[in-house]
Structure formats: structure tokens, C-alpha cells
Motif scaffolding. Structure first.
Motif, short mmCIF file in Angstrom:
data_model
loop_
_atom_site.label_atom_id
_atom_site.label_comp_id
_atom_site.label_asym_id
_atom_site.label_seq_id
_atom_site.Cartn_x
_atom_site.Cartn_y
_atom_site.Cartn_z
N ARG A 81 0.83 -1.22 0.00
CA ARG A 81 0.00 0.00 0.00
C ARG A 81 0.85 1.26 0.00
O ARG A 81 0.46 2.29 -0.53
CB ARG A 81 -0.92 0.01 1.21
N MET A 82 2.02 1.18 0.64
CA MET A 82 2.90 2.35 0.71
C MET A 82 3.74 2.53 -0.55
O MET A 82 4.28 3.60 -0.79
CB MET A 82 3.82 2.23 1.93
N GLN A 83 3.85 1.49 -1.34
CA GLN A 83 4.63 1.58 -2.57
C GLN A 83 4.05 2.61 -3.52
O GLN A 83 4.78 3.34 -4.18
CB GLN A 83 4.72 0.21 -3.24
N GLN A 84 2.72 2.68 -3.59
CA GLN A 84 2.08 3.68 -4.46
C GLN A 84 2.44 5.08 -4.01
O GLN A 84 2.78 5.94 -4.83
CB GLN A 84 0.57 3.50 -4.46
N ARG A 85 2.41 5.33 -2.71
CA ARG A 85 2.73 6.67 -2.20
C ARG A 85 4.18 7.05 -2.52
O ARG A 85 4.47 8.19 -2.89
CB ARG A 85 2.50 6.74 -0.70
N LEU A 86 5.09 6.08 -2.37
CA LEU A 86 6.49 6.36 -2.68
C LEU A 86 6.65 6.66 -4.17
O LEU A 86 7.35 7.60 -4.55
CB LEU A 86 7.38 5.19 -2.29
N ALA A 87 5.99 5.89 -5.02
CA ALA A 87 6.09 6.11 -6.47
C ALA A 87 5.57 7.49 -6.85
O ALA A 87 6.21 8.21 -7.62
CB ALA A 87 5.32 5.02 -7.21
N GLU A 88 4.44 7.88 -6.29
CA GLU A 88 3.88 9.19 -6.61
C GLU A 88 4.79 10.32 -6.11
O GLU A 88 5.01 11.30 -6.81
CB GLU A 88 2.49 9.32 -5.99
N ARG A 89 5.33 10.15 -4.92
CA ARG A 89 6.22 11.18 -4.37
C ARG A 89 7.53 11.26 -5.16
O ARG A 89 8.06 12.35 -5.38
CB ARG A 89 6.49 10.90 -2.90
N TYR A 90 8.04 10.13 -5.58
CA TYR A 90 9.28 10.09 -6.37
C TYR A 90 9.10 10.90 -7.65
O TYR A 90 9.92 11.75 -7.99
CB TYR A 90 9.61 8.63 -6.71
N VAL A 91 8.00 10.65 -8.37
CA VAL A 91 7.74 11.37 -9.62
C VAL A 91 7.52 12.86 -9.35
O VAL A 91 8.02 13.72 -10.08
CB VAL A 91 6.53 10.75 -10.36
N GLU A 92 6.80 13.17 -8.29
CA GLU A 92 6.54 14.58 -7.95
C GLU A 92 7.85 15.32 -7.65
O GLU A 92 8.07 16.43 -8.15
CB GLU A 92 5.61 14.64 -6.73
N GLU A 93 8.72 14.72 -6.86
CA GLU A 93 10.01 15.34 -6.53
C GLU A 93 10.88 15.49 -7.78
O GLU A 93 11.55 16.50 -7.96
CB GLU A 93 10.77 14.52 -5.48
N TRP A 94 10.86 14.48 -8.62
CA TRP A 94 11.65 14.52 -9.86
C TRP A 94 11.22 15.72 -10.70
O TRP A 94 12.04 16.52 -11.15
CB TRP A 94 11.44 13.22 -10.64
N ARG A 95 9.91 15.83 -10.93
CA ARG A 95 9.40 16.91 -11.78
C ARG A 95 9.65 18.28 -11.17
O ARG A 95 10.01 19.23 -11.88
CB ARG A 95 7.91 16.70 -12.03
N THR A 96 9.45 18.41 -9.88
CA THR A 96 9.65 19.69 -9.22
C THR A 96 11.10 20.14 -9.33
O THR A 96 11.38 21.29 -9.70
CB THR A 96 9.24 19.61 -7.73
N ARG A 112 16.67 13.57 -10.88
CA ARG A 112 17.14 12.26 -10.40
C ARG A 112 17.69 12.37 -8.97
O ARG A 112 17.37 11.57 -8.11
CB ARG A 112 18.22 11.75 -11.35
N ARG A 113 18.50 13.39 -8.74
CA ARG A 113 19.11 13.55 -7.41
C ARG A 113 18.04 13.79 -6.34
O ARG A 113 18.05 13.16 -5.28
CB ARG A 113 20.10 14.71 -7.41
N ALA A 114 17.12 14.68 -6.61
CA ALA A 114 16.07 14.99 -5.62
C ALA A 114 15.19 13.77 -5.35
O ALA A 114 14.87 13.47 -4.19
CB ALA A 114 15.23 16.16 -6.12
N ALA A 115 14.82 13.06 -6.39
CA ALA A 115 13.94 11.90 -6.20
C ALA A 115 14.67 10.76 -5.51
O ALA A 115 14.10 10.09 -4.64
CB ALA A 115 13.41 11.45 -7.57
N ASN A 116 15.93 10.54 -5.87
CA ASN A 116 16.67 9.45 -5.24
C ASN A 116 17.00 9.73 -3.78
O ASN A 116 17.17 8.80 -2.99
CB ASN A 116 17.96 9.15 -6.02
N LEU A 117 17.07 11.00 -3.41
CA LEU A 117 17.30 11.33 -2.00
C LEU A 117 16.14 10.88 -1.11
O LEU A 117 16.35 10.54 0.05
CB LEU A 117 17.54 12.83 -1.83
N ILE A 118 14.94 10.86 -1.65
CA ILE A 118 13.79 10.37 -0.89
C ILE A 118 14.02 8.92 -0.49
O ILE A 118 13.82 8.53 0.66
CB ILE A 118 12.49 10.49 -1.72
#
Length: 129
Positions: A81-96, A112-118
Motif C-alpha cells: 500500500r505504501m509503494q504507491q505513495r512512494l512512487a507518486e512522491r518520487y515522480v513529484e520530486e523529480w518533476r519539481t 534524479r538527485r532529488a527523487a533518489n534522496l527520498i
């Protein structure tokens, strides 16, 4: 009549004597580790498979092979259930982060750097935070 008796009768005396097979009295036990993990350095996980979230992220962000491994290990640590939240946040951080980068050719790396830091923070790796 045993198998050795049959072989001796066919081959004659040229067959060397063979000791009888060892008979085990204890039943065989299953090995203690049933499966080998997908990524050897990953600690025990909540989920055994990375669902389509990795592909979902790859459709929205440019992932290099190292990113795929990093994201997969992050996803494996989480309950499905938490995998979806991580995926959405990863993409959001990447784009931002990519949108905030003024230099066009640096946008992918900034995202890449911002999203991978999550995921690095999720893993609790203090060396890369």
C-alpha cells in the motif's frame, strides 16, 4: 537378487566390489533459507515483488539502471500500500526539481538527485543524505 548380483552375472568377475550404499536413518530436512533475495544487500522486506510501480515511475521519469535498482530496493522495503505513495512522491520530486533547474541540460540530473534522496532517506543511509 540385488543390482550388484545382476551386474556380476552379466560382467563376470571383472566388476570391482563396491561397498553397500549408506542408509540414512534421519529424514531429510528442508534448507533453512528457502529463497535467495532479489537484491543481496537488501534487509528483510515487507513485499517480495516490485509491482508495476517501477514501470509506472519509468514511464514518467528517465531512469538509468542504477536508478532502477535504487528505486526497486526502496519499494521492496515497503508494504504494497505504501509503494504507491512512494512512487507518486518520487515522480513529484523529480518533476519539481527538474522544473526548478534553470539550465536545460541539467534538468534530468537535478530531478534524479532529488527523487533518489527520498529513497536514500527512507533507507536511513546517513552517508548520502
Amino acid at each position: 537378487m540385488s543390482l550388484m548380483d545382476i551386474i556380476k552375472s552379466v560382467a563376470g568377475d571383472s566388476v570391482p566390489s563396491v561397498p553397500p550404499p549408506i542408509q540414512h536413518t534421519e529424514p531429510l530436512k528442508a534448507p533453512s533459507q528457502a529463497a535467495v533475495p532479489l537484491v543481496p544487500s537488501v534487509p528483510p522486506t515487507c513485499s517480495e515483488e516490485v509491482p508495476d510501480w517501477l514501470e509506472w515511475i519509468a514511464e514518467r521519469c528517465l531512469l538509468v539502471p542504477e536508478d532502477r535498482r535504487h528505486v526497486a530496493t526502496g519499494l521492496l522495503r515497503l508494504h504494497p500500500r505504501m509503494q504507491q505513495r512512494l512512487a507518486e512522491r518520487y515522480v513529484e520530486e523529480w518533476r519539481t526539481a527538474a522544473d526548478d533547474e534553470p539550465t536545460y541540460h541539467k534538468r534530468d540530473n537535478a530531478g534524479r538527485r532529488a527523487a533518489n534522496l527520498i529513497i536514500t532517506k527512507l533507507k536511513g543511509d546517513p552517508l548520502h543524505v
